[in-house]
Design an enzyme around this catalytic site. Structure first.
Site, PDB file in Angstrom:
ATOM      1  N   HIS A  96      21.949  -2.013   1.630  1.00  0.00           N
ATOM      2  CA  HIS A  96      22.004  -2.709   3.002  1.00  0.00           C
ATOM      3  C   HIS A  96      21.425  -3.969   3.143  1.00  0.00           C
ATOM      4  O   HIS A  96      21.817  -4.957   3.866  1.00  0.00           O
ATOM      5  CB  HIS A  96      20.422  -1.755   3.677  1.00  0.00           C
ATOM      6  N   HIS A 104      34.270 -14.140 -22.249  1.00  0.00           N
ATOM      7  CA  HIS A 104      33.603 -13.618 -23.431  1.00  0.00           C
ATOM      8  C   HIS A 104      33.535 -12.078 -23.573  1.00  0.00           C
ATOM      9  O   HIS A 104      33.485 -11.594 -24.729  1.00  0.00           O
ATOM     10  CB  HIS A 104      32.586 -14.322 -23.620  1.00  0.00           C
TER      11      HIS A 104
END
Length: 261
Positions: free
Chosen positions: A121, A210
Site C-alpha cells: 500500500h 557486479h
C-alpha cells in the site's frame, strides 16, 4: 639484312607503345608533402589520444565545474549516457578542448522486454507511476498488485514478483514498499532470484553490473518520483558482462544450491 631491319622496326614500335602506356615515375617527396606527417597525422593523433588524461564521471547525472576542474587541454571526460553539464562546466570543456565520451548502455533498455512489478500500500502510488514509465520505455508490464492504498502485507507481492522472474515469465522484477528492504529480503528467499534494494543510480548500476541483480526493490519513502525514474533507467540499461563479475555471481548461485532441499 631485311630480317634485321624488320626486327628493328618491331623494337621501335614496342618502345613507342610502352612509352605511351607506362606511368610517369613517381615524383620525389616535396617539403610540403613531408610536412603532412606532423601534428595532424593519424598515427600521432592515435598516440596522443591513448596517452590523454581521462576522468570517469559516468555515475553522475549532473556534471559540474568541480568535475571538470583540473583537467588539461585534450583530456577525455567519460560521462553517463543521459548526463548533462552545467553551463559553467560546459564553458570549461569548450575552452580547454576537453573530449566528452558518453557511456553507452551495455545491454540497452531493449534487452529487457517484460517487467514484473508489485508494491504494498505504501508503494502503490509510485508503482502506478513506474508502470507508465516502463510503458514509455517500450516494456511489457505484468502488475502483481496491490491495486489500492488499503493496508496489505509486502511479502505477498514481493513473492509474486520474484516467482515470475524465477520461472521465466518475466525478464526482471521491480517491487516497491516503504523502504525497499523487506521486499528484497522476501524476494531473495526465492531460488534463482538476486534482489537488490537500491537508493541511488550508482548502487543500481553496481547491483546489475557486479551482482547480476534480477529484481530491484525501491523505497517509496526514501526516494522521489524523479529519482525512481533515474534509478530504474540506470538499472535496466546495465548488465552483467565482465567475466570476473560473472564468476562471483556463480559463487552466489553455488552457495544457494548448497542449502536447497
Amino acid at each position: 639484312m631485311a630480317d634485321e631491319a624488320t626486327r628493328d622496326r618491331v623494337r621501335a614500335l614496342v618502345r613507342d607503345v610502352l612509352s605511351k602506356t607506362m606511368p610517369d615515375a613517381a615524383p620525389e617527396a616535396t617539403p610540403s608533402s613531408q610536412a603532412f606527417v606532423g601534428d595532424n597525422s593519424p598515427a600521432k593523433s592515435s598516440s596522443q589520444s591513448s596517452a590523454a588524461v581521462t576522468r570517469d564521471e559516468s555515475a553522475k547525472l549532473v556534471i559540474t565545474e568541480d568535475d571538470v576542474r583540473g583537467l588539461e587541454r585534450g583530456a577525455v571526460l567519460h560521462i553517463g549516457e543521459n548526463a548533462r553539464l552545467t553551463p559553467l562546466a560546459t564553458d570549461i570543456v569548450n575552452d580547454r578542448g576537453i573530449e566528452i565520451s558518453r557511456r553507452v548502455s551495455r545491454s540497452g533498455l531493449k534487452k529487457v522486454s517484460t517487467v514484473a512489478v508489485g508494491a504494498d500500500h505504501g508503494g502503490f502510488p509510485m508503482k502506478e507511476e513506474l508502470k507508465s514509465f516502463l510503458t514509455e520505455l517500450g516494456h511489457r508490464v505484468h502488475d502483481f498488485g496491490t491495486n489500492s492504498e488499503s493496508a496489505v502485507d509486502y511479502p505477498d507481492f514481493a513473492h509474486a514478483v520474484a516467482r515470475a522472474v524465477a520461472d521465466g515469465s518475466a525478464d526482471v522484477g521491480i517491487v516497491i514498499d516503504g523502504a525497499g528492504v523487506g521486499s528484497a529480503m522476501t524476494a531473495n528467499k526465492v531460488p534463482g532470484v538476486r534482489a537488490a534494494a537500491c537508493y541511488s543510480v550508482e548502487v543500481a548500476r553496481n547491483s546489475r553490473e557486479h551482482n547480476g541483480a534480477n529484481v530491484l526493490t525501491l523505497g517509496s519513502k526514501t526516494i522521489s518520483s524523479d529519482q525512481m525514474r533515474e534509478i530504474v533507467r540506470a538499472w535496466l540499461s546495465t548488465d552483467l558482462t565482465e567475466e570476473r563479475h560473472q564468476k562471483r555471481v556463480s559463487k552466489i548461485d553455488a552457495i544457494e544450491r548448497q542449502y536447497k532441499r
